[in-house]
Design a protein around this motif. Structure first.
Motif, PDB file in Angstrom:
ATOM      1  N   LYS A   1      46.556  -9.308 -55.306  1.00 28.84           N
ATOM      2  CA  LYS A   1      45.707  -6.853 -55.305  1.00 28.84           C
ATOM      3  C   LYS A   1      46.998  -6.322 -55.431  1.00 28.84           C
ATOM      4  O   LYS A   1      47.417  -5.283 -55.140  1.00 28.84           O
ATOM      5  CB  LYS A   1      44.685  -7.543 -53.949  1.00 28.84           C
ATOM      6  CG  LYS A   1      43.961  -7.814 -54.492  1.00 28.84           C
ATOM      7  CD  LYS A   1      43.234  -7.373 -55.406  1.00 28.84           C
ATOM      8  CE  LYS A   1      41.697  -7.576 -54.992  1.00 28.84           C
ATOM      9  NZ  LYS A   1      40.875  -7.225 -56.661  1.00 28.84           N
ATOM     10  N   HIS A   2      48.425  -6.891 -55.587  1.00 33.52           N
ATOM     11  CA  HIS A   2      49.481  -6.517 -55.921  1.00 33.52           C
ATOM     12  C   HIS A   2      50.245  -6.423 -56.673  1.00 33.52           C
ATOM     13  O   HIS A   2      50.022  -7.474 -57.994  1.00 33.52           O
ATOM     14  CB  HIS A   2      50.891  -6.943 -55.040  1.00 33.52           C
ATOM     15  CG  HIS A   2      50.606  -8.535 -55.678  1.00 33.52           C
ATOM     16  ND1 HIS A   2      50.205  -9.857 -54.508  1.00 33.52           N
ATOM     17  CD2 HIS A   2      51.779  -8.950 -56.381  1.00 33.52           C
ATOM     18  CE1 HIS A   2      50.341 -11.029 -54.722  1.00 33.52           C
ATOM     19  NE2 HIS A   2      51.069 -10.540 -56.255  1.00 33.52           N
ATOM     20  N   PRO A   3      51.045  -5.343 -57.272  1.00 31.51           N
ATOM     21  CA  PRO A   3      51.468  -5.472 -58.913  1.00 31.51           C
ATOM     22  C   PRO A   3      52.131  -6.482 -59.285  1.00 31.51           C
ATOM     23  O   PRO A   3      52.595  -7.169 -58.575  1.00 31.51           O
ATOM     24  CB  PRO A   3      52.457  -3.964 -58.759  1.00 31.51           C
ATOM     25  CG  PRO A   3      51.785  -3.657 -57.472  1.00 31.51           C
ATOM     26  CD  PRO A   3      51.326  -3.964 -56.226  1.00 31.51           C
ATOM     27  N   GLY A   4      52.311  -7.010 -61.373  1.00 28.78           N
ATOM     28  CA  GLY A   4      52.772  -8.026 -61.407  1.00 28.78           C
ATOM     29  C   GLY A   4      54.229  -7.797 -61.275  1.00 28.78           C
ATOM     30  O   GLY A   4      55.205  -7.082 -61.026  1.00 28.78           O
TER      31      GLY A   4
ATOM     32  N   GLN B   1      51.152  -2.143 -63.007  1.00 25.63           N
ATOM     33  CA  GLN B   1      49.935  -2.818 -63.533  1.00 25.63           C
ATOM     34  C   GLN B   1      49.983  -4.196 -62.697  1.00 25.63           C
ATOM     35  O   GLN B   1      50.374  -5.279 -62.206  1.00 25.63           O
ATOM     36  CB  GLN B   1      50.363  -3.639 -64.870  1.00 25.63           C
ATOM     37  CG  GLN B   1      50.909  -2.067 -66.230  1.00 25.63           C
ATOM     38  CD  GLN B   1      50.876  -2.521 -67.100  1.00 25.63           C
ATOM     39  OE1 GLN B   1      51.301  -3.602 -67.495  1.00 25.63           O
ATOM     40  NE2 GLN B   1      50.258  -1.736 -68.224  1.00 25.63           N
ATOM     41  N   LEU B   2      48.616  -4.225 -62.271  1.00 25.02           N
ATOM     42  CA  LEU B   2      47.750  -5.524 -61.503  1.00 25.02           C
ATOM     43  C   LEU B   2      47.980  -6.959 -62.816  1.00 25.02           C
ATOM     44  O   LEU B   2      47.667  -6.301 -63.923  1.00 25.02           O
ATOM     45  CB  LEU B   2      46.592  -5.251 -61.136  1.00 25.02           C
ATOM     46  CG  LEU B   2      46.898  -4.457 -59.903  1.00 25.02           C
ATOM     47  CD1 LEU B   2      45.623  -3.756 -59.475  1.00 25.02           C
ATOM     48  CD2 LEU B   2      47.637  -4.802 -59.137  1.00 25.02           C
ATOM     49  N   ASP B   3      47.649  -8.087 -62.568  1.00 22.37           N
ATOM     50  CA  ASP B   3      48.055  -9.069 -62.996  1.00 22.37           C
ATOM     51  C   ASP B   3      46.247  -9.722 -63.065  1.00 22.37           C
ATOM     52  O   ASP B   3      46.409 -10.438 -61.635  1.00 22.37           O
ATOM     53  CB  ASP B   3      48.967 -10.337 -62.687  1.00 22.37           C
ATOM     54  CG  ASP B   3      48.504 -11.509 -64.003  1.00 22.37           C
ATOM     55  OD1 ASP B   3      47.649 -11.543 -64.804  1.00 22.37           O
ATOM     56  OD2 ASP B   3      49.462 -12.433 -63.628  1.00 22.37           O
TER      57      ASP B   3
ATOM     58  N   PRO C   1      56.027  -6.001 -51.537  1.00 20.39           N
ATOM     59  CA  PRO C   1      53.688  -6.546 -51.126  1.00 20.39           C
ATOM     60  C   PRO C   1      53.575  -7.917 -51.613  1.00 20.39           C
ATOM     61  O   PRO C   1      53.803  -7.966 -52.862  1.00 20.39           O
ATOM     62  CB  PRO C   1      53.341  -5.499 -50.936  1.00 20.39           C
ATOM     63  CG  PRO C   1      54.067  -4.564 -51.184  1.00 20.39           C
ATOM     64  CD  PRO C   1      54.874  -4.760 -51.713  1.00 20.39           C
ATOM     65  N   ILE C   2      52.897  -8.555 -51.426  1.00 18.08           N
ATOM     66  CA  ILE C   2      51.569  -9.711 -51.755  1.00 18.08           C
ATOM     67  C   ILE C   2      50.782  -9.365 -51.469  1.00 18.08           C
ATOM     68  O   ILE C   2      50.727  -9.422 -49.668  1.00 18.08           O
ATOM     69  CB  ILE C   2      52.700 -10.693 -52.435  1.00 18.08           C
ATOM     70  CG1 ILE C   2      52.646 -11.419 -50.587  1.00 18.08           C
ATOM     71  CG2 ILE C   2      53.436 -10.662 -52.464  1.00 18.08           C
ATOM     72  CD1 ILE C   2      52.867 -13.122 -50.711  1.00 18.08           C
ATOM     73  N   LYS C   3      49.464 -10.089 -52.380  1.00 14.25           N
ATOM     74  CA  LYS C   3      47.667  -9.722 -51.323  1.00 14.25           C
ATOM     75  C   LYS C   3      46.990 -10.121 -52.487  1.00 14.25           C
ATOM     76  O   LYS C   3      47.104  -9.942 -53.750  1.00 14.25           O
ATOM     77  CB  LYS C   3      47.588  -8.055 -51.653  1.00 14.25           C
ATOM     78  CG  LYS C   3      46.466  -8.193 -50.560  1.00 14.25           C
ATOM     79  CD  LYS C   3      46.183  -6.443 -49.931  1.00 14.25           C
ATOM     80  CE  LYS C   3      45.166  -5.682 -50.110  1.00 14.25           C
ATOM     81  NZ  LYS C   3      44.492  -4.437 -49.394  1.00 14.25           N
ATOM     82  N   TYR C   4      46.220 -11.217 -51.773  1.00 14.18           N
ATOM     83  CA  TYR C   4      45.733 -12.158 -52.912  1.00 14.18           C
ATOM     84  C   TYR C   4      44.082 -12.195 -51.785  1.00 14.18           C
ATOM     85  O   TYR C   4      43.935 -12.131 -50.914  1.00 14.18           O
ATOM     86  CB  TYR C   4      46.038 -13.498 -52.245  1.00 14.18           C
ATOM     87  CG  TYR C   4      47.348 -13.549 -52.808  1.00 14.18           C
ATOM     88  CD1 TYR C   4      47.761 -13.873 -54.381  1.00 14.18           C
ATOM     89  CD2 TYR C   4      48.475 -13.779 -52.044  1.00 14.18           C
ATOM     90  CE1 TYR C   4      48.756 -13.909 -54.005  1.00 14.18           C
ATOM     91  CE2 TYR C   4      49.424 -14.170 -52.033  1.00 14.18           C
ATOM     92  CZ  TYR C   4      50.255 -14.090 -53.870  1.00 14.18           C
ATOM     93  OH  TYR C   4      51.032 -14.599 -53.293  1.00 14.18           O
ATOM     94  N   GLU C   5      42.786 -12.031 -53.058  1.00 10.76           N
ATOM     95  CA  GLU C   5      41.348 -11.823 -52.878  1.00 10.76           C
ATOM     96  C   GLU C   5      41.329 -13.221 -52.856  1.00 10.76           C
ATOM     97  O   GLU C   5      41.652 -13.698 -54.156  1.00 10.76           O
ATOM     98  CB  GLU C   5      40.897 -11.008 -53.319  1.00 10.76           C
ATOM     99  CG  GLU C   5      39.794 -11.273 -53.346  1.00 10.76           C
ATOM    100  CD  GLU C   5      38.942 -10.023 -54.443  1.00 10.76           C
ATOM    101  OE1 GLU C   5      37.925  -8.777 -54.105  1.00 10.76           O
ATOM    102  OE2 GLU C   5      37.852 -11.393 -55.602  1.00 10.76           O
TER     103      GLU C   5
END
Length: 482
Positions: A372-375, A388-390, A421-425
């Motif tokens: 959920k963070h940009p690449g 941009q999101l991956d 920031p790093i964020k994961y679903e």
């Protein structure tokens, strides 16, 4: 006296002839370089802690391999080059070899970027195009498989194309396709497009360093009352993809180097060598910038075009769960033979998730993870950002046991001066049914370890916060309780 003078002149002439002969012999045998004029010196590069860096990938006990579409050692086809044009440039987003180029009408640069397919992205649009050339470096490529792209034109643009190729830089071409005509009812705007799939299996590239794939554009079959204008018509393409197979020499543990001249910013050396503690190059006098990378993986590293030094960058797919990328930047001056000792640094961080449930978790069959963070990108010689999101999905098949309720993956970060920031679903599946969806996140740099630790099933609280402790050195941990 006259005879004595003649004798002295003869001796002098003989000496001149000898000097010229020796000079000519020395010039004939001196080392010749086709790189740059001037004195050339040997530069040896030594990799510090080399054995540690090139150790084969670890496979933690109790972890199953990642389920993905990534190439394995037995696969025959992979993405070699890919363009989506979404960043409004002609850099490929995947490049097996650096310096793949798009050229049209013999070097013309009158192109623009318009809505592509999907319309949220970009396509490249060529004005008055007669030919579009894809100049593809084919070192270490064993074979090509297919060329695919989406195409369309303006109302006055071309409506037919023919595809051929050259392995002698345009001296002669061999036809790949018959003329491909647009459907007469294909609209000029909107989502309408012509998907093109062309086999490249007949390309004979053995012993060749470059192949040119040419798209020649023609008037074609046109709708009623529609006129072709060679001077104003536009031709656009998107989703350009070239697939094939590599020869096995670059599958794992290669050292990729790119060397630029510090004053001209021109690329003077590039290549890949089998991973080794030392390697050597010859360079003329001058000051240089070096980028050196290695990727401990079975898939090749992904470069952009490297002709422009500050736009040269490296990326990596989120789905490559265990990939380890190391890199170093160096500036050095050459005025004599010298040796440089280089320390490669991790361009990734390790993300580990541990569930502290006391109950059995063996019924969990898979966990899907999406960023959920940009690449992230690594620019060795410049600074750039990207929003941009991956959207790639990482699938974990954890095989949890009583003693093991953890899994990990590597997050490519590039080189970060400050925390990002790093964020994961995460979606957790039990027998194919989602039983929980939640997010995890924190701020980190490259070369860090992160541990997310908490309950998966017991006492689920979707609004709970996180306690974060940070240590910005490898083996130090960022502990996040959830």
């Amino acid at each position: 006296m006259k005879k004595h003078a003649q004798f002295n002149w003869s001796i002098f002439s003989l000496l001149i002839i000898c000097v010229l002969a020796v000079t000519f012999a020395c010039q004939k045998n001196q080392k010749i370089t086709d790189e740059l004029e001037g004195n050339v010196f040997s530069v040896k590069f030594k990799i510090k802690d080399f054995e540690t860096i090139v150790t084969p990938l670890k496979t933690p006990s109790g972890f199953r391999n990642l389920a993905s579409t990534q190439k394995t050692s037995g696969s025959k086809e992979e993405t070699l080059f890919q363009w989506n044009f979404d960043l409004s440039n002609t850099d490929p987003i995947v490049a097996f070899n650096p310096l793949a180029k798009i050229d049209y009408n013999g070097g013309k640069i009158d192109y623009s970027f318009v809505a592509g397919w999907p319309t949220t992205g970009k396509a490249i649009s060529f004005r008055a195009a007669q030919t579009v050339l894809l100049k593809i470096p084919c070192q270490n490529i064993k074979s090509f498989s297919n060329l695919t792209l989406d195409a369309n034109s303006s109302a006055t643009g071309p409506r037919a194309l023919l595809i051929d190729y050259s392995t002698n830089k345009g001296l002669s071409y061999t036809k790949l396709s018959d003329t491909i005509h647009y459907p007469v009812d294909l609209a000029f705007t909107g989502a309408a497009k012509l998907p093109v799939v062309q086999s490249l299996t007949q390309l004979a590239i053995q012993g060749k360093t470059e192949v040119w794939i040419r798209l020649s554009l023609y008037e074609g079959k046109r709708p009623l009352n529609n006129t072709y204008n060679e001077s104003t018509g536009m031709f656009r393409i998107d989703n350009l993809l070239i697939t094939g197979g590599e020869d096995g020499s670059v599958a794992q543990n290669k050292l990729y180097y790119h060397i630029y001249h510090a004053e001209t910013h021109e690329l003077v050396k590039q290549g890949a060598v089998t991973a080794q503690e030392t390697f050597q190059l010859d360079l003329p006098m001058g000051t240089y910038y070096l980028s050196l990378l290695t990727k401990n993986s079975i898939s090749p590293i992904t470069f952009t075009n490297s002709a422009v030094w500050n736009n040269f960058y490296v990326s990596n797919s989120f789905t490559e769960k265990e990939t380890e990328i190391y890199a170093v930047r160096d500036t050095f001056q050459v005025n004599q033979s010298l040796e440089r000792t280089l320390t490669l640094n991790r361009m990734y961080s390790e993300i580990k998730v541990t569930f502290s449930d006391v109950t059995d978790l063996s019924h969990i069959d898979s966990i899907l993870i999406q960023q959920k963070h940009p690449g992230f990108y690594y620019y060795p010689f410049g600074i750039s950002s990207n929003s941009q999101l991956d959207h790639a999905i990482l699938k974990i098949e954890p095989n949890f046991t009583t003693l093991n309720k953890s899994f990990y993956f590597n997050q490519f970060m590039g080189y970060q001066v400050i925390n990002k920031p790093i964020k994961y679903e995460l979606k957790v599946f039990d027998k194919g049914v989602v039983i929980r969806k939640f997010e995890l996140g924190t701020d980190i740099k490259n070369n860090m370890q992160v541990l997310f630790k908490g309950l998966l099933l017991q006492g689920i609280d979707q609004t709970q916060g996180f306690t974060i402790l940070k240590n910005e050195t490898w083996n130090g941990k960022v502990d996040v309780d959830f």
